[in-house]
Scaffold this motif. Structure first.
Motif, PDB file in Angstrom:
ATOM      1  N   ALA A  65      44.921  57.022   2.456  1.00 35.93           N
ATOM      2  CA  ALA A  65      44.593  58.325   2.101  1.00 35.93           C
ATOM      3  C   ALA A  65      43.360  58.381   1.223  1.00 35.93           C
ATOM      4  O   ALA A  65      42.521  59.272   1.384  1.00 35.93           O
ATOM      5  N   LEU A  66      43.304  57.731   0.180  1.00 35.11           N
ATOM      6  CA  LEU A  66      42.337  57.545  -0.820  1.00 35.11           C
ATOM      7  C   LEU A  66      40.875  57.140  -0.015  1.00 35.11           C
ATOM      8  O   LEU A  66      39.973  57.704  -0.295  1.00 35.11           O
ATOM      9  N   PHE A  67      41.102  56.077   0.618  1.00 30.68           N
ATOM     10  CA  PHE A  67      40.061  55.329   1.338  1.00 30.68           C
ATOM     11  C   PHE A  67      39.384  56.743   2.452  1.00 30.68           C
ATOM     12  O   PHE A  67      38.296  56.760   2.466  1.00 30.68           O
ATOM     13  N   LYS A  68      40.418  57.320   2.972  1.00 33.43           N
ATOM     14  CA  LYS A  68      39.684  58.237   4.032  1.00 33.43           C
ATOM     15  C   LYS A  68      39.141  59.384   3.281  1.00 33.43           C
ATOM     16  O   LYS A  68      38.011  60.093   3.610  1.00 33.43           O
ATOM     17  N   ALA A  69      39.717  59.869   2.134  1.00 39.17           N
ATOM     18  CA  ALA A  69      38.957  60.916   1.142  1.00 39.17           C
ATOM     19  C   ALA A  69      37.691  60.391   0.955  1.00 39.17           C
ATOM     20  O   ALA A  69      36.874  61.192   0.847  1.00 39.17           O
TER      21      ALA A  69
END
Length: 420
Positions: free
Chosen positions: A127-131
């Protein structure tokens, strides 16, 4: 090779393993001829034989230096040397042991520490990497060109996954960076498996395989992620899941090592061994199925880049090519197919100059047969090769998915698969 471990080294958790591996090495040098970094740098200490010697000195009591750390850092962990080695030396395990000892004794410069900490912070968290990726894409024109190259070239058009409807079921590791960089890969795999009468079931609690942490100075954290995945998968394993399917060969190679890495953990050893037994690269599953029933209509000329983790770690050289040919794809000849592209997990960020040299050399070989598309089986290789902005690079299963006939024409294949 004769060894004499120091008293301090003998107290290491994997001391016996290290000594056994060192003794298996006969110092013949066959590995040197196929080592990508030795081919680029021509330094004995930047080849497997030299690195083994450095680790031997280290375990015999010689203090490590920043130079020792540099030579070990430059290793891609491609395991090409293991394929070449006539003595069966488990080089990657010795390298893991040696790196842990060096990193515990040699402080890294601040810039290296920050880079490695940032990679461990962002990469394993989908989720963090996608954001972060979405934000970077929004500001792409303002970013330096090296950072722009790290972003996907095209926006993916997401397609739905099929519902769980078949008696045959498998788990699938979603991965950590793949959902952001190539979000259709796992969905494409699920659609192809569905046509063959196999449903993919979710294990939402499973996350990063642990390789990023494990190979960036945080081995304990990497093993903690492995244990979490085992816990997440275990209910489905007990319920009869046939396999744990990997579409990223890098993740697959690490998950296959769970049994070895957790062999001394009394709470997880048995479960980890079972997980390793069930781990399958996607091609291992598909090649056992009646692929001809899919009705694939392929007319593209492809060049296949076989990731090191597929051919050297998992010993599946030629497997994807065979499946693609069965499905009717035309494959261009690729010289020096055993060589690394320079991605190697986070290597393209920690060793950018060497990585780019290896990438460009690999692309020259892949493009020599004039393919329309280059395909591969690992997100790291895919993204790294595509970052050059040359021939498009994709995961091979996406092209298979796109060549599937529409559902009405595929009903017969589904019915036949369900009847087995």
């Amino acid at each position: 090779m004769q060894t004499n471990l120091s008293e301090q080294a003998k107290r290491l958790p994997r001391a016996d393993e290290a000594e056994r591996i060192l003794r298996n090495c006969v110092h013949c040098g066959f590995c040197t001829a196929t080592c990508p970094t030795y081919q680029l740098l021509g330094d004995e200490l930047d080849g497997p034989r030299g690195r083994i010697y450095l680790i031997k000195l280290l375990l015999e009591g010689q203090p490590p230096t920043a130079s020792t750390q540099t030579h070990l850092d430059r290793c891609l962990s491609c395991r090409n040397c293991e394929t070449t080695c006539p003595s069966g030396v488990e080089y990657h395990n010795l390298l893991d042991i040696g790196r842990a000892v060096v990193d515990a004794q040699v402080p890294r410069p601040l810039g290296e520490r920050l880079l490695r900490h940032g990679l461990r912070l962002f990469a394993p968290r989908p989720a963090l990497f996608k954001a972060l990726t979405r934000t970077a894409r929004a500001f792409r024109p303002l970013l330096p060109k090296p950072m722009q190259a790290k972003l996907p070239r095209h926006e993916a058009v997401l397609k739905p996954r099929p519902k769980v409807q078949h008696a045959r079921r498998v788990l699938m590791l979603e991965g950590c960076v793949q959902p952001a960089l190539s979000p259709n890969t796992n969905a494409a795999a699920a659609r192809v498996l569905d046509r063959l009468g196999i449903s993919v079931i979710a294990a939402r609690e499973a996350g990063c395989c642990g390789a990023v942490d494990y190979h960036l100075d945080a081995q304990a954290r990497g093993l903690a992620r492995a244990r979490r995945n085992i816990d997440a998968w275990w209910p489905a394993v007990e319920a009869g899941a046939e396999a744990i399917v990997q579409t990223a060969s890098g993740c697959g190679a690490f998950v296959r090592d769970y049994g070895h890495l957790l062999a001394a953990d009394p709470a997880y050893a048995t479960k980890a061994a079972r997980i390793s037994e069930l781990t399958r690269d996607l091609v291992q599953v598909l090649r056992e199925e009646p692929l001809e029933q899919l009705g694939i209509q392929a007319d593209q000329r492809l060049a296949f880049h076989c990731p090191c983790t597929l051919q050297h770690a998992q010993k599946l050289a030629g497997a994807v090519e065979s499946v693609l040919q069965r499905l009717g794809f035309s494959l261009a000849s690729v010289p020096d197919g055993h060589l690394c592209c320079g991605s190697a997990g986070t290597y393209s960020l920690t060793q950018p100059l060497l990585s780019r040299q290896l990438r460009d050399n690999r692309l020259n070989a892949l493009e020599s047969g004039n393919p329309e598309v280059i395909v591969t089986a690992n997100i790291g290789c895919q993204h790294h090769l595509d970052s050059a902005g040359r021939t498009p690079v994709r995961h091979w299963i996406e092209l298979v998915d796109e060549a599937l006939p529409n559902l009405s024409r595929a009903t017969g294949a589904n019915d036949a698969a369900d009847a087995r």
